[in-house]
Structures are given as C-alpha cells and as structure tokens.
Motif scaffolding. Structure first.
Motif, PDB file in Angstrom:
ATOM      1  N   LEU A 150      31.492  31.235  43.607  1.00  9.42           N
ATOM      2  CA  LEU A 150      32.293  30.642  42.548  1.00  9.42           C
ATOM      3  C   LEU A 150      33.446  31.539  42.136  1.00  9.42           C
ATOM      4  O   LEU A 150      34.555  31.060  41.860  1.00  9.42           O
ATOM      5  CB  LEU A 150      31.406  30.347  41.328  1.00  9.42           C
ATOM      6  CG  LEU A 150      32.095  29.741  40.101  1.00  9.42           C
ATOM      7  CD1 LEU A 150      32.674  28.367  40.440  1.00  9.42           C
ATOM      8  CD2 LEU A 150      31.108  29.624  38.941  1.00  9.42           C
ATOM      9  N   GLY A 151      33.215  32.848  42.083  1.00  7.88           N
ATOM     10  CA  GLY A 151      34.242  33.771  41.638  1.00  7.88           C
ATOM     11  C   GLY A 151      34.096  34.097  40.165  1.00  7.88           C
ATOM     12  O   GLY A 151      33.577  33.299  39.372  1.00  7.88           O
ATOM     13  N   LEU A 152      34.556  35.292  39.784  1.00 17.79           N
ATOM     14  CA  LEU A 152      34.350  35.767  38.422  1.00 17.79           C
ATOM     15  C   LEU A 152      35.185  34.987  37.408  1.00 17.79           C
ATOM     16  O   LEU A 152      34.723  34.736  36.286  1.00 17.79           O
ATOM     17  CB  LEU A 152      34.686  37.258  38.341  1.00 17.79           C
ATOM     18  CG  LEU A 152      33.849  38.187  39.228  1.00 17.79           C
ATOM     19  CD1 LEU A 152      34.255  39.642  38.997  1.00 17.79           C
ATOM     20  CD2 LEU A 152      32.359  38.010  38.966  1.00 17.79           C
ATOM     21  N   SER A 153      36.390  34.630  37.753  1.00 12.12           N
ATOM     22  CA  SER A 153      37.252  33.932  36.795  1.00 12.12           C
ATOM     23  C   SER A 153      36.650  32.592  36.394  1.00 12.12           C
ATOM     24  O   SER A 153      36.557  32.260  35.199  1.00 12.12           O
ATOM     25  CB  SER A 153      38.644  33.722  37.391  1.00 12.12           C
ATOM     26  OG  SER A 153      39.274  34.956  37.655  1.00 12.12           O
ATOM     27  N   ARG A 154      36.257  31.822  37.365  1.00 11.59           N
ATOM     28  CA  ARG A 154      35.674  30.512  37.066  1.00 11.59           C
ATOM     29  C   ARG A 154      34.339  30.661  36.351  1.00 11.59           C
ATOM     30  O   ARG A 154      34.028  29.883  35.433  1.00 11.59           O
ATOM     31  CB  ARG A 154      35.510  29.726  38.368  1.00 11.59           C
ATOM     32  CG  ARG A 154      34.993  28.315  38.177  1.00 11.59           C
ATOM     33  CD  ARG A 154      35.923  27.490  37.338  1.00 11.59           C
ATOM     34  NE  ARG A 154      35.424  26.129  37.157  1.00 11.59           N
ATOM     35  CZ  ARG A 154      35.667  25.389  36.093  1.00 11.59           C
ATOM     36  NH1 ARG A 154      36.401  25.871  35.114  1.00 11.59           N
ATOM     37  NH2 ARG A 154      35.189  24.171  36.014  1.00 11.59           N
ATOM     38  N   LEU A 213      33.690  41.628  35.578  1.00  5.62           N
ATOM     39  CA  LEU A 213      34.246  42.555  36.556  1.00  5.62           C
ATOM     40  C   LEU A 213      33.668  43.958  36.372  1.00  5.62           C
ATOM     41  O   LEU A 213      33.423  44.664  37.357  1.00  5.62           O
ATOM     42  CB  LEU A 213      35.767  42.583  36.432  1.00  5.62           C
ATOM     43  CG  LEU A 213      36.523  43.454  37.436  1.00  5.62           C
ATOM     44  CD1 LEU A 213      36.249  42.984  38.862  1.00  5.62           C
ATOM     45  CD2 LEU A 213      38.021  43.439  37.151  1.00  5.62           C
ATOM     46  N   ARG A 214      33.442  44.356  35.123  1.00  9.21           N
ATOM     47  CA  ARG A 214      32.815  45.665  34.889  1.00  9.21           C
ATOM     48  C   ARG A 214      31.413  45.698  35.473  1.00  9.21           C
ATOM     49  O   ARG A 214      31.000  46.711  36.045  1.00  9.21           O
ATOM     50  CB  ARG A 214      32.782  45.962  33.392  1.00  9.21           C
ATOM     51  CG  ARG A 214      34.118  46.397  32.802  1.00  9.21           C
ATOM     52  CD  ARG A 214      33.920  47.102  31.474  1.00  9.21           C
ATOM     53  NE  ARG A 214      33.280  46.223  30.491  1.00  9.21           N
ATOM     54  CZ  ARG A 214      33.954  45.465  29.635  1.00  9.21           C
ATOM     55  NH1 ARG A 214      35.280  45.465  29.647  1.00  9.21           N
ATOM     56  NH2 ARG A 214      33.312  44.706  28.765  1.00  9.21           N
ATOM     57  N   MET A 215      30.671  44.617  35.317  1.00  8.07           N
ATOM     58  CA  MET A 215      29.325  44.560  35.896  1.00  8.07           C
ATOM     59  C   MET A 215      29.385  44.717  37.415  1.00  8.07           C
ATOM     60  O   MET A 215      28.605  45.458  38.017  1.00  8.07           O
ATOM     61  CB  MET A 215      28.659  43.235  35.537  1.00  8.07           C
ATOM     62  CG  MET A 215      28.252  43.108  34.085  1.00  8.07           C
ATOM     63  SD  MET A 215      26.888  44.230  33.678  1.00  8.07           S
ATOM     64  CE  MET A 215      26.725  43.886  31.914  1.00  8.07           C
ATOM     65  N   GLN A 216      30.317  44.019  38.016  1.00 14.01           N
ATOM     66  CA  GLN A 216      30.437  44.100  39.471  1.00 14.01           C
ATOM     67  C   GLN A 216      30.852  45.491  39.921  1.00 14.01           C
ATOM     68  O   GLN A 216      30.295  46.044  40.873  1.00 14.01           O
ATOM     69  CB  GLN A 216      31.451  43.069  39.958  1.00 14.01           C
ATOM     70  CG  GLN A 216      31.651  43.052  41.469  1.00 14.01           C
ATOM     71  CD  GLN A 216      32.955  42.390  41.858  1.00 14.01           C
ATOM     72  OE1 GLN A 216      34.032  42.854  41.494  1.00 14.01           O
ATOM     73  NE2 GLN A 216      32.858  41.280  42.584  1.00 14.01           N
ATOM     74  N   THR A 217      31.824  46.076  39.242  1.00 13.91           N
ATOM     75  CA  THR A 217      32.394  47.351  39.673  1.00 13.91           C
ATOM     76  C   THR A 217      31.432  48.510  39.477  1.00 13.91           C
ATOM     77  O   THR A 217      31.283  49.367  40.366  1.00 13.91           O
ATOM     78  CB  THR A 217      33.700  47.622  38.910  1.00 13.91           C
ATOM     79  OG1 THR A 217      34.604  46.535  39.116  1.00 13.91           O
ATOM     80  CG2 THR A 217      34.333  48.921  39.377  1.00 13.91           C
TER      81      THR A 217
END
Length: 667
Positions: A300-304, A318-322
């Motif tokens: 799905l992607g982070l933005s959606r 994004l912080r969680m992913q990074t």
C-alpha cells in the motif's frame, strides 16, 4: 532504458498498423509512402525500430555487435571507477590488471593512443573478432572487453577489493572470525574412505536399476531415455478433507488484518524484536508499527496508510520503518513466529517439522521500480524480481530474499535452512527444478542434510559413475563422462574449508556459491564440488525413479510452498501487486514484511483451527486424524485484507486471548 508494458504494446500495435498499411497499399497499387505516413512519421518508425532491435533478445554474440553504442558511459565513468579502488587479484589476472592500469592512465583521452604492447590475455574468445580487426586493435571494443572481464573477475573472486563487503578475496570470506575460544578444526574425514563408500553404493544402485529395467513397462525406457512411472492421481480422502476444512474455517471468527496482528503480538511479542537502531528499545507505539508493517506487506505504501489508518502520520510511519525495520530485526521476529507455529498442536499433523521447501515467486515491477528488473523469458518482457522463500513442512516461513528475475535459484536454496534463527531442526530440503545444481547436491550431502528436489523429467538427466558405462547395460546411453577421484581428493581440504564456513555461518551460502559458479574457466575447486554433487545427484535420480513415496512426498511439500505463494499474492495486492521500490534494500524490506505478515496469518489460523477441531470433538463430531493433515492454515477468507486498516477498540477475548468461535450453543 526500460519501458512500461503499455508503451511496449502501443509500439508493437503501431508497427503492426504500419505493416498492414504497406500490405494494403501494395495490393491495391496505391502510394505506399503515403499509407505509411498516415499511420506514423518516419522518425517515430525509426525510433520504434531501434528500441525493438535492442530489446529483441539477440544471440549473445550479436549483443557485442551493438554494445559499442554504450561506450560513452564507460568512457566517462570507467577510468574513475578503476582508480577509486585498490583492486588485487590472483597471478593469472595480471593481464587484466595491466589493462586496468592502462585504462586509468589514459582516462578516456583518445588523443593518446593505446601502447604497442597492449595486453590481450584477458580478452575472452567471444570478444576477439571485435577487438582484433584487420586494421589493428579496435580501442572501443578493447576497453569494453576489459570492463567485461573485470566484472566477471569480481564475480568469480579472481579480482577482489580488500575493503569491500562482498568482493573480497575467497580466503578472507572463508576465514572464521576471531574468537577467544578456538574452535576445533572441521574435518570431512578421509577422502579415500569416503570415495570408496560412495563408489560402492553408486555401483550397487546403478546395477540394481539396470537389472530391473527389463521387468518394467517398456515405455519407461523408450528411445534410450529413462521416463517416470505414472503415479496414481486419485485421492480417496480429498472430498472428506475439503469438507473438514470448510467446517473448521466456518467456525473461525471474521476479523481485520490489523486485529490479527494485534492478537499475534499478544501471543508471541514479536514486535519486541524490532529494536531501535540506536537504543535497542522496541517500538513505543504498537499500532503505528503494525500500520507500517501492513503498509509494507500489502504494497500500500506509507503515504496511503497514513491517510486510512488514523493512528499515525506518514512521518511517524517512516520513522518506524527507518529506525526499527532491518534485516536482523525481521529475521529475529520471523524466528519467533516460526517457533510459535511449530509449537501449535495442530501443526504437528502437517509434518514432522524437519523438512523444508524453497520456491521463488515473481513480482512485476512498476513505476520507479521498473529499472531494477531484468527481462525474463519465462515471465515475459515486463521486468520482474523474485522473492525466494523457504518454509517448513508445517507451513512456517524460515527465510526470504529478493533476487533478480533472471537469476538462478539454485545458489539461494541453502540460505533458508542455514541462515534462519528459529529452533527448527531442518534435515531435508525440497526445491523444484530451478533450485537444482550439482554444487547444491554436494554441499547438502557434506553438511549431513538430504537434498530432495523435484525432477520434472528424467529424459534430460545424465547419470555418472566411476566404472565404464557399458557395465550398466541399457543405462549406458544415459551416462556422461566418468567421475574423477583424483580431482576430489586433491581438493578435499579446500572443500572442507568451504563446508565449515557455511556450517559456522561465516559466509552466506549464496555468496560463496555465486563466486564458485562464476568462474568462466572451470575453477578446480568448483569442479571438485561438482564431481561430489554428480555422485549424489545420480544416487538421488535413481531413488527418484524407483521410489513412489519419495516422489509423492516431495510433490506434497512443494505444493505447500505454491499454496503459501497464493496467500502472499493475496496480501500484497495493492498497486496491482507491482513493486514500485527503487532499490534492493527497499524491496528486501517489503519482502520481509510480507513474509512476516503471512507467518502471522498462518499462526492465527493454526490456533483457531485447532480450537475448532477441539470443539467438534467436544460436540461428539467424529474427526478422522488422517484428515487433519489435509487442513491448511493458509486460508484468508475470514480475514479482511483490503482497505479497512483500523483497530477494534475492544475485542471479545477469553482468558487465552482468543475470540469466540462461530458456533451454535449446545442444547
């Protein structure tokens, strides 16, 4: 440049219309030029022709006829690349190193000529007609041949960079890490004793099969080719097993994927393995982390996801992913779920827990990710990558990796069973034909593991032996050359070093096998491993021919992997199931998240299906134990995977953390 499938189809349709216009005008005696111009301008037709010619998969030698057009990029960047690293190599690589020094010195300046004694020893045979022309040395092709030789030498280990992570010397890759407690030296034993035992077993097996051929059906040996006996296809318990599965899944409560992951987290605590890269602390916001995980797994992607989940902004996701999602954290979390699946009582009916199967699943690339794919004749002209996944016979995922669409699967087959962190004790590996190679047979046997791949056709398999082929009667036409004992004995110590490095996880199996397989001129160590593998492959081929139960077992295990791929495809459905990530690291993260989410679904199903079976027995419904092995924890009909990414504020859970089954109360 990669072009989208839509643009490619439009181009082919335009060329088809041009051809139709030419044909119709010629038949009617009309103006061919005008007919063509009515379809497309000549500039467009020229551009279409150039792209089609470059993407028409020419013969390997024909590629070199057109590669000079790419020289400009190499002229600009190549000398800087050669100067940037400290390239070292074996003595046999000296001509290549001399050529690299010339490239660095000339720096792409054509005002300076090549030296009279320009080295040619590194130029491969296929390049020679382009390099050595009637007018002398063709500089463009000589430089391109040098860069090609450098690429091959780096891949095979002939050239290395001491400071590189992957392209290091073979001896450095295999060297065990420093340890305060020295480990005992690994040994494979006496090579002569091992060869005597394997030669005797091989000779006995070959003679037994040759002796029994006359008793078998004539079609099994038609036209000097060995063929499979036909296995029965009827399955008397199929209907009963399907009915049990429908009944049990009908009792599983419907829920969202968000709540599935929350329950699995409550059971296993798998999120605790995702430590912060700096502090080592687990994510503070469980729902934000799970939303990030779902966004990656479902494509799905982070933005959606930030727009629809309502628990965190894109920046928080994004912080969680990074900071929390890395290869080692995914590996540890997956191990915890694998162990939990194996601990489920129902999972014991699926298998012993000691077998594993590996299979690749193709994912098409789209958008910015298209440039990362490579054309694959099997999957068509759209660029693809493959996720190569290993699962146990209890459906528990062990490992995954992303490989190119055109990459061979065989060198990655060992990564899953040697690189996982779960407590599963895997003793046998099954793959389809893409995961088979002689070196994999050798490594698996020397590690004490069983390699049992599916052989789709015996007609294209050669047999090998130490004795003359005529000793085995009607099998003689199937034999390749005789095996060499001396080659194996002379490299026995080096083979032991490679096996020890894999066993101790000093090096990733795919990395070392890729280097051993990349030698264009047959490397003697790789050749020795292939000799060992041909012994084991011949023994297995004879077993495969004779043993119906073996063929049935291997097929059943590989079918589990295929069924698991269907679940993965259902999860990663957003954006038409196409990966749009630019880099391999992002693709690896997406693949790891997908594998973790499918593992959570499998654990969720195992636990609730187990409760459903217990409830049926409690109500007096007879359940045939033989039918339990026909259940599969891969169903997703009761799980909402699509778009509804919110969490229930309160779930009706019992003391075990489980939702109530969908059952009618007893009278």
């Amino acid at each position: 440049m990669a072009v989208s499938g839509r643009e490619g189809r439009e181009r082919m349709l335009r060329i088809a219309r041009v051809l139709e216009a030419i044909s119709q005008a010629a038949r009617a005696g009309g103006d061919v030029a005008a007919a063509v111009d009515a379809v497309a301008s000549l500039d467009i037709i020229d551009a279409d022709a150039a792209i089609i010619r470059r993407t028409a998969s020419p013969h390997r030698n024909e590629v070199l006829d057109e590669i000079a057009a790419e020289y400009r990029a190499f002229k600009r960047m190549g000398p800087s690349f050669v100067r940037a690293f400290d390239f070292q190599g074996r003595a046999g690589m000296q001509p290549l190193r001399d050529a690299m020094a010339i490239l660095a010195d000339l720096d792409g300046d054509w005002r300076r000529a090549l030296p009279d004694d320009v080295p040619l020893g590194h130029v491969e045979h296929r390049w020679r007609r382009h390099v050595m022309t009637a007018g002398g040395i063709d500089r463009t092709h000589w430089e391109m041949a040098t860069y090609s030789a450098l690429s091959n030498a780096l891949a095979s280990g002939g050239i290395w960079v001491p400071t590189a992570r992957v392209h290091r010397a073979l001896s450095v890759l295999l060297a065990p890490p420093a340890s305060p407690v020295p480990k005992p030296a690994f040994s494979l034993g006496d090579p002569h004793a091992w060869l005597d035992e394997r030669a005797a077993r091989l000779d006995s097996a070959l003679r037994e099969v040759a002796r029994d051929l006359d008793k078998r059906d004539p079609p099994l040996f038609a036209g000097e080719r060995l063929r499979f006996p036909k296995d029965p296809k009827e399955d008397p318990g199929q209907d009963e097993g399907r009915q049990l599965a429908l009944t049990c899944y009908g009792m599983v409560p419907a829920t969202r994927i968000t709540d599935v992951l929350s329950q699995v987290q409550r059971w296993t605590g798998f999120i605790q393995h995702f430590g912060h890269v700096s502090t080592g602390l687990p994510p503070a916001d469980e729902r934000a982390f799970l939303a990030t995980l779902i966004a990656e797994a479902t494509n799905l992607g982070l933005s959606r996801m930030a727009e629809v989940c309502g628990v965190a902004s894109r920046r928080a996701l994004l912080r969680m992913q990074t900071w929390h999602m890395r290869e080692e954290t995914f590996r540890a979390a997956l191990a915890s779920l694998t162990d939990a699946i194996h601990a489920e009582p129902l999972a014991a009916w699926f298998g012993s827990g000691h077998r594993a199967s590996a299979d690749g699943q193709a994912y098409y690339l789209g958008g910015a990710g298209e440039a990362g794919g490579t054309v694959n004749a099997h999957y068509g002209r759209d660029p693809v990558v493959k996720i190569y996944t290993t699962i146990t016979d209890r459906y528990a995922p062990l490992h995954q990796t992303v490989i190119a669409g055109t990459a061979g699967e065989a060198i990655h087959a060992l990564d899953g069973i040697l690189g996982h962190e779960s407590s599963a004790d895997i003793t046998a590996l099954h793959t389809d034909g893409g995961g088979v190679s002689d070196i994999v047979f050798a490594v698996m046997h020397l590690l004490g593991l069983d390699f049992e791949p599916r052989i789709p056709r015996l007609s294209d398999r050669q047999l090998y032996g130490f004795e003359p082929a005529r000793r085995y009667g009607r099998l003689a036409p199937l034999f390749g050359r005789r095996l060499g004992r001396d080659l194996i004995v002379s490299h026995w110590a080096e083979i032991a070093e490679v096996i020890a490095a894999m066993r101790d996880r000093t090096v990733t199996p795919s990395l070392i096998l890729k280097k051993l397989s990349a030698y264009r001129q047959q490397n003697s160590l790789a050749a020795a491993l292939r000799e060992v593998g041909r012994i084991e492959r011949t023994l297995f081929t004879l077993r495969w021919f004779d043993d119906t139960d073996l063929r049935r077992t291997v097929t059943a295990e590989l079918n589990k992997g295929e069924a698991r791929n269907s679940l993965a495809r259902a999860v990663a459905f957003h954006r038409l199931g196409r990966f749009r990530d630019r880099g391999l690291e992002n693709q690896q993260t997406r693949a790891a998240a997908l594998n973790l989410v499918t593992a959570a679904i499998i654990l969720f199903n195992c636990r609730y299906l187990g409760r459903a079976v217990d409830e049926l027995r409690h109500r007096g419904t007879p359940v045939d134990p033989a039918m339990l092995s026909r259940l599969s924890p891969l169903g997703w009909d009761r799980i909402n995977l699509t778009g509804d990414y919110i969490w229930s504020e309160s779930l009706d859970l019992d003391a075990d953390g489980l939702m109530p089954l969908l059952i009618k109360p007893l009278p």
